[in-house]
Design an enzyme around this catalytic site. Structure first.
Site, PDB file in Angstrom:
ATOM      1  N   GLY A  80      71.147  52.736   9.190  1.00 12.89           N
ATOM      2  CA  GLY A  80      70.788  54.000   9.851  1.00 12.89           C
ATOM      3  C   GLY A  80      70.898  55.180   8.903  1.00 12.89           C
ATOM      4  O   GLY A  80      71.356  55.050   7.765  1.00 12.89           O
ATOM      5  N   ARG A 118      73.195  59.750   5.920  1.00 12.71           N
ATOM      6  CA  ARG A 118      73.341  61.077   5.316  1.00 12.71           C
ATOM      7  C   ARG A 118      72.043  61.871   5.404  1.00 12.71           C
ATOM      8  O   ARG A 118      71.813  62.795   4.642  1.00 12.71           O
ATOM      9  CB  ARG A 118      73.770  60.944   3.876  1.00 12.71           C
ATOM     10  CG  ARG A 118      72.865  60.039   3.051  1.00 12.71           C
ATOM     11  CD  ARG A 118      73.239  60.142   1.630  1.00 12.71           C
ATOM     12  NE  ARG A 118      72.595  59.100   0.840  1.00 12.71           N
ATOM     13  CZ  ARG A 118      72.656  59.052  -0.456  1.00 12.71           C
ATOM     14  NH1 ARG A 118      73.300  59.977  -1.117  1.00 12.71           N
ATOM     15  NH2 ARG A 118      72.067  58.089  -1.124  1.00 12.71           N
ATOM     16  N   LYS A 161      68.271  65.358   3.322  1.00 14.26           N
ATOM     17  CA  LYS A 161      69.060  64.237   2.784  1.00 14.26           C
ATOM     18  C   LYS A 161      70.314  64.798   2.117  1.00 14.26           C
ATOM     19  O   LYS A 161      70.203  65.587   1.182  1.00 14.26           O
ATOM     20  CB  LYS A 161      68.234  63.441   1.781  1.00 14.26           C
ATOM     21  CG  LYS A 161      68.942  62.217   1.232  1.00 14.26           C
ATOM     22  CD  LYS A 161      67.962  61.337   0.483  1.00 14.26           C
ATOM     23  CE  LYS A 161      68.663  60.150  -0.180  1.00 14.26           C
ATOM     24  NZ  LYS A 161      67.714  59.318  -0.910  1.00 14.26           N
ATOM     25  N   ARG A 191      60.969  52.904   8.813  1.00 15.17           N
ATOM     26  CA  ARG A 191      61.108  51.880   7.777  1.00 15.17           C
ATOM     27  C   ARG A 191      60.987  50.494   8.389  1.00 15.17           C
ATOM     28  O   ARG A 191      61.114  50.345   9.611  1.00 15.17           O
ATOM     29  CB  ARG A 191      62.514  51.989   7.154  1.00 15.17           C
ATOM     30  CG  ARG A 191      62.785  53.334   6.524  1.00 15.17           C
ATOM     31  CD  ARG A 191      64.239  53.770   6.740  1.00 15.17           C
ATOM     32  NE  ARG A 191      64.414  55.158   6.327  1.00 15.17           N
ATOM     33  CZ  ARG A 191      64.706  55.529   5.096  1.00 15.17           C
ATOM     34  NH1 ARG A 191      64.916  54.613   4.177  1.00 15.17           N
ATOM     35  NH2 ARG A 191      64.807  56.800   4.778  1.00 15.17           N
ATOM     36  N   ASP A 247      65.352  48.322   4.201  1.00 15.91           N
ATOM     37  CA  ASP A 247      65.591  49.646   4.795  1.00 15.91           C
ATOM     38  C   ASP A 247      65.011  50.748   3.915  1.00 15.91           C
ATOM     39  O   ASP A 247      64.992  51.912   4.314  1.00 15.91           O
ATOM     40  CB  ASP A 247      67.094  49.885   5.019  1.00 15.91           C
ATOM     41  CG  ASP A 247      67.920  49.688   3.766  1.00 15.91           C
ATOM     42  OD1 ASP A 247      67.818  48.609   3.160  1.00 15.91           O
ATOM     43  OD2 ASP A 247      68.655  50.614   3.379  1.00 15.91           O
ATOM     44  N   ASN A 248      64.528  50.386   2.728  1.00 17.08           N
ATOM     45  CA  ASN A 248      63.885  51.370   1.854  1.00 17.08           C
ATOM     46  C   ASN A 248      62.382  51.134   1.769  1.00 17.08           C
ATOM     47  O   ASN A 248      61.737  51.557   0.809  1.00 17.08           O
ATOM     48  CB  ASN A 248      64.491  51.302   0.445  1.00 17.08           C
ATOM     49  CG  ASN A 248      65.936  51.789   0.424  1.00 17.08           C
ATOM     50  OD1 ASN A 248      66.351  52.518   1.319  1.00 17.08           O
ATOM     51  ND2 ASN A 248      66.679  51.388  -0.580  1.00 17.08           N
ATOM     52  N   ASP A 298      62.870  56.719  -0.739  1.00 22.06           N
ATOM     53  CA  ASP A 298      64.267  56.526  -1.160  1.00 22.06           C
ATOM     54  C   ASP A 298      64.415  56.312  -2.664  1.00 22.06           C
ATOM     55  O   ASP A 298      64.692  55.212  -3.146  1.00 22.06           O
ATOM     56  CB  ASP A 298      64.917  55.372  -0.384  1.00 22.06           C
ATOM     57  CG  ASP A 298      65.400  55.851   0.977  1.00 22.06           C
ATOM     58  OD1 ASP A 298      65.024  56.967   1.375  1.00 22.06           O
ATOM     59  OD2 ASP A 298      66.147  55.117   1.635  1.00 22.06           O
TER      60      ASP A 298
HETATM   61  P1  AMP Z   1      70.437  53.995   0.119  1.00 16.13           P
HETATM   62  O1  AMP Z   1      71.030  53.055  -0.898  1.00 16.13           O
HETATM   63  O2  AMP Z   1      70.501  55.431  -0.285  1.00 16.13           O
HETATM   64  O3  AMP Z   1      69.084  53.589   0.546  1.00 16.13           O
HETATM   65  O4  AMP Z   1      71.386  53.896   1.401  1.00 16.13           O
HETATM   66  C1  AMP Z   1      71.647  52.699   2.102  1.00 16.13           C
HETATM   67  C2  AMP Z   1      72.393  53.034   3.371  1.00 16.13           C
HETATM   68  O5  AMP Z   1      73.647  53.654   3.063  1.00 16.13           O
HETATM   69  C3  AMP Z   1      71.682  54.000   4.300  1.00 16.13           C
HETATM   70  O6  AMP Z   1      72.021  53.656   5.606  1.00 16.13           O
HETATM   71  C4  AMP Z   1      72.277  55.332   3.912  1.00 16.13           C
HETATM   72  O7  AMP Z   1      72.187  56.274   4.948  1.00 16.13           O
HETATM   73  C5  AMP Z   1      73.721  54.952   3.639  1.00 16.13           C
HETATM   74  N1  AMP Z   1      74.356  55.860   2.667  1.00 16.13           N
HETATM   75  C6  AMP Z   1      74.129  55.969   1.347  1.00 16.13           C
HETATM   76  N2  AMP Z   1      74.913  56.902   0.801  1.00 16.13           N
HETATM   77  C7  AMP Z   1      75.661  57.427   1.807  1.00 16.13           C
HETATM   78  C8  AMP Z   1      76.665  58.443   1.902  1.00 16.13           C
HETATM   79  N3  AMP Z   1      77.067  59.093   0.824  1.00 16.13           N
HETATM   80  N4  AMP Z   1      77.183  58.694   3.096  1.00 16.13           N
HETATM   81  C9  AMP Z   1      76.805  58.023   4.187  1.00 16.13           C
HETATM   82  N5  AMP Z   1      75.886  57.062   4.180  1.00 16.13           N
HETATM   83  C10 AMP Z   1      75.301  56.755   3.002  1.00 16.13           C
HETATM   84 MG    MG Z   2      67.805  54.040   1.770  1.00 10.20          MG
END
Ligand code: AMP
Ligand code: MG
Length: 523
Positions: A92, A95, A114, A184, A264-265, A274
């Site tokens: 989900g 952030r 973001k 996504r 998810d990306n 992403d």
């Molecule tokens: P990402 O690797 O950026 O695609 O993130 C994968 C998942 O981790 C997604 O659900 C993001 O919302 C969550 N996520 C990544 N970084 C953070 C953060 N600093 N705080 C909260 N959730 C995060």
């Molecule tokens: Mg992501």
């Protein structure tokens, strides 16, 4: 119509209207002492906003996750997904904050922040994004728009002295992202995984009607309702296979590695989304892994097409709950296997400046391996591309520089220079395999119009890409509060096929220290 104030924004908020199962209303947590660091004039124009939009009342606060603009419904959406090939369960927007959807001259667009603070989906994360990764996302989105590659866009980048811990203490930022939809693959996987077929159907019916998809045109019908639901869903999967074959072939053509192609990306609109540990390759290496966290090389450059195909099957798996028959799903997705080679051929014919005629010809090339003494047939632009890519890989030739230098050589050839290949030869240490390739290539070029070949190549092979070291320099200056390098890069990257005299160093080989840059998932 030009939008002159936030009061004139027309909010639609289609995704927000889907219901509580899809998202949670959130407040966001304002980024303290935030300042504008950068903004995209191209995106503002795309939205139809007046040039002074940053001065609109409440705008800085709204883009810093403070008081939302009137009409905006801030929320975080729920999705799940496969990460590095294994089921990760619920993820989900941990952030990211959806602000809502507005009407624009180019159809409706969603606004999303973001780095806007914790949400119910943050798990153990702090909900923030560091300045470093935000600058990279901002610049790469602009670069992709400039290259004509489908992507989510960016509008604004605000920075703050607030610091968070990653591998070290780092300052934070918020990027405002724009896309017709941020849905996504993981959104579909989520509802399928929890067995909520009703909402899976709601999501599918909503997504495949998004104007940005233009699914009816792809399927050759005026109204989707003329098709049965199953035909619509299968048509959507085929559309997805089609668009991903285009997107990934475009990535490969410019040497772009995404780095984290988790489901998810993966955008349901086949947009690049992403930006994390991505990289535009310097020296060409098909095995290149840009994500330091990816120890197995799952997302290595050459594996991107296979991974896209694998991800499409995760999406197909989610649709099994709606279609209940795997065979037509597999058939719809297998379209990728047919279409990807065709799209790749298109990309490389354009990169080589070769027309359709060259496809039918048979071009002889002497094998580089003299002991073998065979003659290889280069029977299409693709064989020519494969051969030059192999030579580049064995000699570590810079991807962007090779294609641009080749484009200029062809232009020189078109202007009557009988031996224009010197600058191309200079990029290789060993010419034994290059020389027969150059002869075959020149032969192929002469089957078409040289001036046209040169023109196509100069509009296909960019002079400027967002190399890691260019991003690092801009990040270093941004950390000192100086956005001028970001602005310079936006200018170059948003018209990467122009020569930009005076900025040659930005198109040069990377400095030695670029090799030591390590980009991980940490952002
Ligand atoms: P990402 O690797 O950026 O695609 O993130 C994968 C998942 O981790 C997604 O659900 C993001 O919302 C969550 N996520 C990544 N970084 C953070 C953060 N600093 N705080 C909260 N959730 C995060
Ligand atoms: Mg992501």
């Amino acid at each position: 119509m030009r939008i002159l104030s936030p009061q004139q924004l027309n909010w639609i908020n289609g995704f927000a209207a889907l219901g509580d199962a899809f998202h949670t209303r959130i407040e966001g947590s304002v980024l303290p002492q935030s300042k504008w660091l950068a903004s995209s004039e191209i995106t503002a124009r795309h939205l139809g906003w007046s040039e002074d939009w940053r001065d609109w009342p409440g705008m800085l606060e709204a883009m810093s996750a403070g008081q939302p603009l009137k009409g905006s419904i801030p929320l975080a959406s729920v999705y799940s997904g496969h990460q590095f090939g294994t089921w990760a369960g619920q993820l989900g927007d941990g952030r990211a904050m959806y602000l809502g959807e507005i009407e624009t001259p180019h159809g409706s667009e969603e606004l999303q922040l973001k780095g806007s603070g914790p949400t119910p989906y943050s798990r153990r994360g702090d909900g923030r994004a560091v300045l470093r990764s935000s600058v990279r996302e901002f610049l790469c989105s602009e670069a992709m728009v400039g290259l004509g590659i489908p992507t989510t866009r960016v509008l604004a980048l605000v920075s703050s002295p607030l610091s968070v811990w990653r591998e070290t203490q780092e300052s934070t930022a918020i990027v405002t992202r724009i896309a017709p939809s941020f849905i996504r693959f993981g959104h579909f996987e989520h509802f399928a995984s929890i067995g909520d077929i009703g909402n899976l159907r709601t999501l599918a019916d909503y997504t495949l009607r998004l104007k940005a998809l233009n699914l009816g045109a792809f399927l050759g019908v005026d109204r989707l309702e003329d098709l049965s639901p199953n035909e619509q869903y299968l048509g959507f999967l085929k559309w997805m296979a089609h668009r991903y074959s285009q997107l990934i072939s475009q990535w490969q053509g410019v040497g772009f590695c995404h780095g984290v192609m988790n489901t998810d990306n993966m955008s349901a609109l086949a947009l690049t989304i992403d930006y994390g540990p991505f990289q535009f390759m310097d020296a060409f290496d098909p095995n290149h892994i840009c994500n330091h966290t990816d120890t197995q090389g799952r997302y290595a450059f050459k594996r991107q097409p296979q991974v896209a195909y694998w991800n499409l099957f995760c999406l197909g798996q989610a649709f099994m709950s709606l279609i209940n028959d795997s065979e037509p799903i597999v058939q719809a997705l297998e379209h990728f296997k047919v279409q990807f080679p065709l799209e790749t051929e298109k990309v490389y014919l354009a990169k080589l400046g070769l027309g359709e005629k060259s496809k039918a010809s048979h071009i002889k090339i002497q094998s580089a391996d003299k002991a073998e003494n065979t003659t290889q047939m280069l029977d299409s632009g693709v064989s020519l591309a494969e051969e030059i890519l192999q030579i580049m890989a064995t000699q570590g030739v810079d991807h962007t520089i090779l294609w641009r230098t080749l484009s200029h050589a062809v232009k020189s050839l078109s202007q009557g220079n009988p031996s224009p290949w010197g600058p191309v030869r200079d990029l290789f240490i060993d010419g034994s395999r290059l020389e027969p390739w150059l002869s075959a290539y020149e032969h192929a070029l002469h089957m078409g119009d040289l001036a046209q070949s040169a023109q196509t190549m100069l509009n296909t092979n960019p002079k400027f890409v967002l190399r890691n070291h260019l991003g690092e320099i801009a990040i270093g200056q941004a950390k000192q509060g100086d956005p001028s390098e970001i602005e310079r890069l936006i200018n170059l990257l948003s018209s990467p096929f122009d020569e930009h005299p005076g900025f040659e160093s930005y198109a040069d080989h990377p400095p030695a220290w670029a090799k030591s840059i390590e980009i991980s998932c940490s952002s």
